[in-house]
Motif scaffolding. Sequence first.
Motif, short mmCIF file in Angstrom:
data_model
loop_
_atom_site.label_atom_id
_atom_site.label_comp_id
_atom_site.label_asym_id
_atom_site.label_seq_id
_atom_site.Cartn_x
_atom_site.Cartn_y
_atom_site.Cartn_z
N GLU A 135 0.77 -1.07 -0.07
CA GLU A 135 -0.10 -0.07 0.01
C GLU A 135 0.97 1.41 0.10
OE1 GLU A 135 -2.40 -0.14 3.33
OE2 GLU A 135 -3.84 -1.87 2.59
N LYS A 136 1.98 1.11 0.82
CA LYS A 136 2.78 2.31 0.74
C LYS A 136 3.45 2.84 -0.63
CE LYS A 136 4.38 2.29 5.62
NZ LYS A 136 5.50 2.11 6.49
N LYS A 137 3.97 1.46 -1.35
CA LYS A 137 4.45 1.68 -2.40
C LYS A 137 3.47 2.36 -3.47
CE LYS A 137 7.37 -0.87 -5.94
NZ LYS A 137 8.09 -2.09 -6.18
N VAL A 138 2.38 1.57 -3.57
CA VAL A 138 1.32 2.18 -4.35
C VAL A 138 0.92 3.78 -4.13
CG1 VAL A 138 -1.17 1.99 -5.26
CG2 VAL A 138 0.30 -0.07 -4.84
N ALA A 139 1.09 4.09 -2.92
CA ALA A 139 0.52 5.41 -2.50
C ALA A 139 1.61 6.50 -3.12
CB ALA A 139 0.50 5.63 -1.05
N PRO A 191 12.41 0.62 8.07
CA PRO A 191 13.37 -0.63 7.15
C PRO A 191 12.46 -1.27 6.44
CG PRO A 191 12.93 -0.87 9.57
CD PRO A 191 12.59 0.41 9.46
N ASN A 192 10.95 -1.19 6.58
CA ASN A 192 9.94 -1.81 5.66
C ASN A 192 9.49 -0.94 4.63
OD1 ASN A 192 9.89 -4.01 7.82
ND2 ASN A 192 8.43 -3.00 8.93
N GLU A 193 10.18 0.14 4.41
CA GLU A 193 9.86 0.94 3.35
C GLU A 193 10.38 0.54 2.08
OE1 GLU A 193 9.25 5.73 2.18
OE2 GLU A 193 10.07 5.03 4.01
N PRO A 194 9.81 0.45 0.78
CA PRO A 194 10.55 -0.05 -0.38
C PRO A 194 11.53 0.79 -0.72
CG PRO A 194 8.04 0.90 -0.84
CD PRO A 194 8.37 0.72 0.64
N THR A 195 12.60 0.35 -1.33
CA THR A 195 13.86 1.06 -1.91
C THR A 195 13.42 1.21 -3.58
OG1 THR A 195 15.01 -0.98 -1.97
CG2 THR A 195 15.03 0.48 -0.13
N TYR A 196 14.23 2.24 -4.12
CA TYR A 196 14.22 2.63 -5.47
C TYR A 196 15.50 2.72 -5.91
CZ TYR A 196 9.17 3.18 -4.41
OH TYR A 196 8.05 2.80 -3.88
N CYS A 197 15.68 3.17 -7.06
CA CYS A 197 17.13 3.78 -7.72
C CYS A 197 18.13 3.06 -7.68
CB CYS A 197 17.28 5.14 -6.97
SG CYS A 197 18.52 6.06 -7.93
N LEU A 198 19.15 3.48 -8.15
CA LEU A 198 20.68 2.82 -8.18
C LEU A 198 21.23 2.55 -7.02
CD1 LEU A 198 22.04 4.56 -11.52
CD2 LEU A 198 21.08 2.05 -11.45
N CYS A 199 20.91 3.43 -5.81
CA CYS A 199 21.37 3.65 -4.79
C CYS A 199 20.75 2.71 -3.66
CB CYS A 199 21.42 5.12 -4.05
SG CYS A 199 19.85 5.70 -4.06
N HIS A 200 19.56 2.02 -4.31
CA HIS A 200 18.77 1.28 -3.40
C HIS A 200 18.46 1.76 -2.07
CE1 HIS A 200 19.72 -2.12 -6.03
NE2 HIS A 200 21.07 -1.79 -5.84
N GLN A 201 17.84 2.91 -2.04
CA GLN A 201 17.42 3.80 -1.04
C GLN A 201 15.92 4.17 -1.07
OE1 GLN A 201 19.18 3.89 1.74
NE2 GLN A 201 20.97 3.40 0.78
N VAL A 202 15.29 4.63 0.01
CA VAL A 202 13.87 4.98 -0.26
C VAL A 202 13.67 6.23 -0.98
CG1 VAL A 202 13.42 3.95 2.17
CG2 VAL A 202 14.17 6.33 2.10
#
Length: 247
Positions: A135-139, A191-202
């Motif tokens: 749900e967080k990722k979709v939001a 820590p449960n928030e999804p990560t993105y980008c090349l840096c693998h961060q939130v």
Amino acid sequence: MAAGMYLEHYLDSIENLPFELQRNFNLMRDLDQRTEDLKGQIDSLAKEYTSNARTLSSEQKLSILRQIQQSYSKCKEFGDDKVQLAMQTYEMVDKHIRRLDTDLARFEADLKEKQIESTDYDSTSSKGKKSMQKEKKVAKTRSKVKSSDEDGSPKSAQKKVKLLQPGEFNTPAANFGNVHPSDVLDMPVDPNEPTYCLCHQVSYGEMIGCDNTDCSIEWFHFACVGLTTKPRGKWYCPRCSQDRKRK
């Protein structure tokens, strides 16, 4: 029922078993001794009969034979009693063995039931966490799309061509991960928030999406891919750009 309770109840049930077994074995030993004594009497009567058969009267012979017959009957009774004691002893031990098997089966069933309940609880908790993450990722994705729509540009203008020239992406894609969100945001991260980008961060700040539908990362921070403003036209991340060049 706890394992200690099963063990305690079972030990209570077999508390008198050793004494009962000892009593039966003593009775069987006593029957054996009586039988041996009767066999000795039978042997003595048999010798007396054979030795004095010519001199004994018919009544004396008949009396000796009756004594021998009675002794044999008594031996048979002692033998039957011994068999009954042996069967009673066997059933006594077998009863406790069956109870032990039953208690073990119940204890194993209790353990399996507790394990299933624990597994169901862990599964429910895991599903709840995954659902919250989804749900967080979709939001966040909807928020990014909405902010792009507010610019009034068509979808083709939302993901633009990168500002850097194609030849500038010859450096491995890992070099684009040198900028970390910790350099930009000094705040605790879930820590449960999804990560993105090349840096693998939130997710933080302005982000741009790769126009490659098969992109495994999809969203990138401006700073990590060398952008300061939204480019025009289609935009591909450094990894997808390199893959397109190889083709």
